[in-house]
Structures are given as structure tokens and as C-alpha cells.
Write a protein that holds these residues in place. Structure first.
Motif, PDB file in Angstrom:
ATOM      1  N   LEU A 127       0.852  -1.180   0.000  1.00 25.01           N
ATOM      2  CA  LEU A 127       0.000   0.000   0.000  1.00 25.01           C
ATOM      3  C   LEU A 127       0.891   1.232   0.000  1.00 25.01           C
ATOM      4  N   THR A 128       0.573   2.192  -0.839  1.00 19.66           N
ATOM      5  CA  THR A 128       1.308   3.451  -0.848  1.00 19.66           C
ATOM      6  C   THR A 128       0.448   4.511  -0.180  1.00 19.66           C
ATOM      7  N   ALA A 129       0.992   5.133   0.836  1.00 18.45           N
ATOM      8  CA  ALA A 129       0.311   6.211   1.555  1.00 18.45           C
ATOM      9  C   ALA A 129       1.189   7.454   1.488  1.00 18.45           C
ATOM     10  N   GLU A 130       0.574   8.605   1.698  1.00 20.59           N
ATOM     11  CA  GLU A 130       1.351   9.842   1.765  1.00 20.59           C
ATOM     12  C   GLU A 130       1.515  10.219   3.223  1.00 20.59           C
ATOM     13  N   LEU A 131       2.771  10.248   3.652  1.00 16.36           N
ATOM     14  CA  LEU A 131       3.093  10.635   5.018  1.00 16.36           C
ATOM     15  C   LEU A 131       3.718  12.023   4.955  1.00 16.36           C
ATOM     16  N   ASN A 132       3.073  12.966   5.598  1.00 12.71           N
ATOM     17  CA  ASN A 132       3.535  14.359   5.573  1.00 12.71           C
ATOM     18  C   ASN A 132       3.759  14.824   4.135  1.00 12.71           C
ATOM     19  N   GLY A 133       2.894  14.367   3.218  1.00 12.60           N
ATOM     20  CA  GLY A 133       2.963  14.775   1.819  1.00 12.60           C
ATOM     21  C   GLY A 133       3.921  13.981   0.950  1.00 12.60           C
ATOM     22  N   THR A 134       4.599  12.973   1.502  1.00 13.96           N
ATOM     23  CA  THR A 134       5.583  12.183   0.765  1.00 13.96           C
ATOM     24  C   THR A 134       5.075  10.754   0.597  1.00 13.96           C
ATOM     25  N   PRO A 135       5.063  10.222  -0.641  1.00 17.47           N
ATOM     26  CA  PRO A 135       4.615   8.840  -0.833  1.00 17.47           C
ATOM     27  C   PRO A 135       5.573   7.844  -0.179  1.00 17.47           C
ATOM     28  N   VAL A 136       5.004   6.908   0.565  1.00 14.93           N
ATOM     29  CA  VAL A 136       5.775   5.846   1.214  1.00 14.93           C
ATOM     30  C   VAL A 136       5.068   4.533   0.909  1.00 14.93           C
ATOM     31  N   ARG A 137       5.840   3.573   0.440  1.00  9.18           N
ATOM     32  CA  ARG A 137       5.298   2.256   0.122  1.00  9.18           C
ATOM     33  C   ARG A 137       5.455   1.349   1.341  1.00  9.18           C
ATOM     34  N   PHE A 138       4.343   0.740   1.742  1.00  6.57           N
ATOM     35  CA  PHE A 138       4.320  -0.147   2.907  1.00  6.57           C
ATOM     36  C   PHE A 138       4.025  -1.580   2.487  1.00  6.57           C
TER      37      PHE A 138
END
Length: 186
Positions: A80-91
Motif C-alpha cells: 500500500l502506498t500512503a502519503e506521510l507528511n505529503g511524501t509517498p511511502v510504500r508499505f
């Protein structure tokens, strides 16, 4: 990121092989048998390329309202890719993980300096016990689903990527599987 480079190199070599084989075939050089072997090589390479495109699931997630659908990837994990503080992070979605676990590189990318953290906790992983530091993610967004001030940990050891564990998954009313899909619903 390493998997992306490997795929790029693979497809580049495949393109060179197919292009070379086609030039060889069109030039009419070589014996009939060698030309037939090259032709079968091109057919095999093309079929491999098509199969990889068809099987490349798990990179797209569908978000509709409060529903997130995550297809299983080729390695049978859910990403799942989420945006953390506006930055995409793949989990990697990991129901065996207690919390959100950020690798040092992902933490750095979202504005958390891993060098300035107090690693006072520990966690047991498949690779042994690691030190952890508690942090707060200001904004955690999956499409239009936005959570603020989300607790997480940064792993002090080597963690290739980040894990989305149960502390976040519990924010959903339903976590289920529909065939090859993991479904998260608010």
C-alpha cells in the motif's frame, strides 16, 4: 527502489535481445537453423514480457470513498502506498506487525531524522531484536482518507522499507480478503 532498477535492467536487456534478433533475422545472415533458434528466442522473450505485464499486480490500489482495495503482488504480499507528511511511502501491509514501523530511509524522507531519535524501545522481528524509537506522523493519507498525529516507530536496525501494522489497520471498521484483494473499509 532496487526492484525498480532490476526491472529496468531486465526490460532493457530484453529489448536489446529482441532488437538484435530482429536485425539478425532481417539481415538474412546465418544458417536457417540459427535463424529459427533466434526466432523462437524472440517468441519466448515476448511471451515472458507479456506475462510479466499481465502478472504485475500489487502496485495499484483502488481507493473509493472509505474503501481501499489492495491486490496481492507477485510475491504474495500486499503493498500500500500512503502519503506521510505529503511524501509517498510504500508499505508492506503486515498483520503480524504491532504498529507502523518505518525504516530509517522512509523516516528521513518524511522529515524525521533517525539520528536524532532516542531508541529506547525494542521489537522482535524475523531478523532478531531491534531498537525502536517512537515518533508521530503529522499526516497519514491514503487517497481521501486522512489521519493526523498517527503514532509510529522508527526501526534502529536494518529495515528494507516500512511496515503497516495493526495499530493503523485497527482504524478501519473492516479488514477483509476478497479473493486476491485485501479490502480496508472505514
Amino acid at each position: 527502489m532496487g526492484e525498480d532498477w532490476a526491472q529496468l535492467i531486465y526490460y532493457g536487456l530484453l529489448l536489446i535481445f529482441i532488437g538484435g534478433a530482429l536485425l539478425f533475422e532481417l539481415s538474412g545472415r546465418g544458417s536457417q537453423g540459427l535463424r529459427q533458434i533466434m526466432l523462437w528466442g524472440v517468441i519466448f522473450a515476448g511471451a515472458t514480457f507479456a506475462a510479466n505485464l499481465w502478472l504485475d499486480r500489487g502496485t495499484q490500489q483502488v481507493i473509493s470513498g472509505g474503501r481501499v482495495e489492495i491486490p496481492v503482488s507477485r510475491d504474495n504480499h500486499f503493498y500500500l502506498t500512503a502519503e506521510l507528511n505529503g511524501t509517498p511511502v510504500r508499505f508492506v501491509v503486515d498483520t503480524g506487525a504491532t504498529s507502523i514501523a518505518l525504516g530509517a530511509e522512509d523516516a528521513r524522507r518524511i522529515g524525521i531524522d533517525p539520528e536524532d531519535l532516542a531508541y529506547i524501545g525494542t521489537a522482535r522481528t524475523a531478523n532478531g531484536t531491534v531498537r525502536t524509537a517512537n515518533v508521530t506522523i503529522e499526516e497519514f493519507a491514503i487517497g481521501d482518507i486522512v489521519d493526523r498525529n498517527v503514532p509510529a516507530t522508527v526501526i534502529g536496525g536494518e529495515l528494507d522499507g516500512s511496515l503497516l501494522g495493526m495499530s493503523y489497520l485497527r482504524r478501519f471498521a473492516r479488514v477483509s480478503f476478497e479473493g486476491d484483494l485485501m479490502v480496508l473499509e472505514r
